[in-house]
Design an enzyme around this catalytic site. Structure first.
Site, PDB file in Angstrom:
ATOM      1  N   ASP A 145       0.818  -1.208   0.000  1.00 45.34           N
ATOM      2  CA  ASP A 145       0.000   0.000   0.000  1.00 45.34           C
ATOM      3  C   ASP A 145       0.859   1.269   0.000  1.00 45.34           C
ATOM      4  O   ASP A 145       0.465   2.293  -0.557  1.00 45.34           O
ATOM      5  CB  ASP A 145      -0.932   0.003   1.217  1.00 45.34           C
ATOM      6  CG  ASP A 145      -2.055  -1.015   1.069  1.00 45.34           C
ATOM      7  OD1 ASP A 145      -2.258  -1.519  -0.051  1.00 45.34           O
ATOM      8  OD2 ASP A 145      -2.719  -1.324   2.074  1.00 45.34           O
ATOM      9  N   ASN A 179      -4.567   9.074   1.372  1.00 39.66           N
ATOM     10  CA  ASN A 179      -5.001   8.507   2.650  1.00 39.66           C
ATOM     11  C   ASN A 179      -5.317   9.560   3.700  1.00 39.66           C
ATOM     12  O   ASN A 179      -6.449   9.655   4.159  1.00 39.66           O
ATOM     13  CB  ASN A 179      -3.929   7.560   3.195  1.00 39.66           C
ATOM     14  CG  ASN A 179      -4.181   6.118   2.809  1.00 39.66           C
ATOM     15  OD1 ASN A 179      -5.073   5.835   2.015  1.00 39.66           O
ATOM     16  ND2 ASN A 179      -3.392   5.212   3.347  1.00 39.66           N
ATOM     17  N   TYR A 213      -4.181   4.496   9.057  1.00 39.39           N
ATOM     18  CA  TYR A 213      -3.725   5.075  10.330  1.00 39.39           C
ATOM     19  C   TYR A 213      -4.904   5.493  11.203  1.00 39.39           C
ATOM     20  O   TYR A 213      -4.914   5.263  12.414  1.00 39.39           O
ATOM     21  CB  TYR A 213      -2.817   6.260  10.006  1.00 39.39           C
ATOM     22  CG  TYR A 213      -2.119   6.908  11.182  1.00 39.39           C
ATOM     23  CD1 TYR A 213      -1.925   6.230  12.386  1.00 39.39           C
ATOM     24  CD2 TYR A 213      -1.629   8.206  11.080  1.00 39.39           C
ATOM     25  CE1 TYR A 213      -1.278   6.829  13.437  1.00 39.39           C
ATOM     26  CE2 TYR A 213      -0.973   8.818  12.135  1.00 39.39           C
ATOM     27  CZ  TYR A 213      -0.808   8.122  13.320  1.00 39.39           C
ATOM     28  OH  TYR A 213      -0.159   8.716  14.372  1.00 39.39           O
ATOM     29  N   LEU A 236      -7.875   4.239  11.359  1.00 40.93           N
ATOM     30  CA  LEU A 236      -8.507   3.043  11.950  1.00 40.93           C
ATOM     31  C   LEU A 236      -7.720   2.560  13.156  1.00 40.93           C
ATOM     32  O   LEU A 236      -8.303   2.186  14.182  1.00 40.93           O
ATOM     33  CB  LEU A 236      -8.606   1.937  10.892  1.00 40.93           C
ATOM     34  CG  LEU A 236      -9.220   0.614  11.346  1.00 40.93           C
ATOM     35  CD1 LEU A 236     -10.689   0.790  11.715  1.00 40.93           C
ATOM     36  CD2 LEU A 236      -9.073  -0.450  10.259  1.00 40.93           C
TER      37      LEU A 236
END
Length: 292
Positions: A74, A147, A190, A192
């Site tokens: 990822d 993200n 991050y 989560l």
């Protein structure tokens, strides 16, 4: 067809995979556009295609690029966002890493992936980006993230204070180790791990998640993604850490920051059988009950 290939690190066992990839490209008359550093690393290990092009940080992807293969985990996928930017080049993540939540195509599906792209058997999954505005030049080449954006303490173990505003109105002051603002894509990363909720990619939302807050009365907050979130940071240290995905820069308390929705999106490629629910179940074991 022209397909770009990006990778930042590989193991010895992955060399055979690159051999198979280049052979597949040759069979289907696909021109490879290889990341320059990757081409240099592979040149002594295998035979590169007889004809290929390169791209790098200094040499952008050519406009004729049809797709980009991100080969890694990822983190590698997050790197590719900087190369694609607003060029509208779809990205396919081929997982060479451990989890591969974004890079959801397994390494044994190379032939299937290529033939699916050639036949048009895929879906484009648009993902929202987050844009950072700052009162000083930071992240100038790519001031956006797939993200999350985050703020952290840097040179001290003391908490920092992050005064946060929503569309110009005061929201609250977070006393914490840091603060994360994530996109729906970043909600499984991050954010989560810090207690934030999972948001479906289609949701028009951002998530504000504090990192180890000292306030017992603050929790992760879901807001509309047409909001502008601005920040003022203070603490005992002179500098703080500001991040966009895996990139970071040091700032001081005089820097004003704000994040908002980016004006363009990144298109991820979904092949047949791939969807968000399936990824949740296979990667995060969502709903698995070992008692059954």
């Amino acid at each position: 067809m022209h397909i770009a290939i990006y990778n930042r690190a590989f193991e010895d066992e992955d060399i055979q995979l690159f051999k198979e990839l280049f052979k597949c490209f040759e069979t289907h008359h696909i021109t490879a556009i290889i990341y320059e550093d990757l081409a240099n690393r592979l040149s002594s290990l295998l035979n590169l295609p007889s004809q290929f092009e390169i791209f790098s940080e200094l040499q952008p992807l050519p406009p004729k690029t049809n797709f980009l293969f991100s080969m890694g985990g990822d983190g590698t996928m997050l790197d590719t966002v900087q190369f694609v930017g607003s060029k509208n080049i779809p990205i396919l993540g081929i997982n060479l890493g451990r989890l591969g939540f974004l890079a959801s195509t397994s390494s044994d599906q190379i032939e299937f992936a290529v033939t699916s792209l050639l036949a048009g058997n895929f879906i484009l999954d648009p993902r929202t980006l987050m844009h950072l505005d700052a009162s000083i030049p930071i992240f100038t080449n790519a001031p956006y993230a797939l993200n999350e954006f985050s703020l952290h303490r840097k040179d001290s173990s003391s908490l920092i204070k992050i005064h946060t505003y929503l569309n110009g109105e005061f929201l609250c002051t977070y006393w914490a180790d840091g603060l994360i603002v994530s996109t729906p894509t970043g909600s499984t990363g991050y954010s989560l791990s810090c207690g934030g909720p999972i948001i479906f990619p289609q949701a028009n939302s951002f998530v504000i998640t504090p990192v180890a807050p000292h306030n017992l009365n603050v929790r992760p907050l879901v807001i509309a993604d047409n909001s502008i979130i601005s920040f003022e940071v203070e603490g005992r240290a002179e500098q703080f850490l500001c991040t966009l995905d895996a990139r970071s820069e040091a700032i001081d308390s005089h820097v004003s920051l704000a994040v908002r929705k980016e004006t363009f999106v990144i298109n991820l490629i979904r092949l047949e059988g791939q969807n968000f629910l399936n990824t949740l179940q296979t990667k995060l074991y969502w709903g698995v009950d070992r008692r059954n």
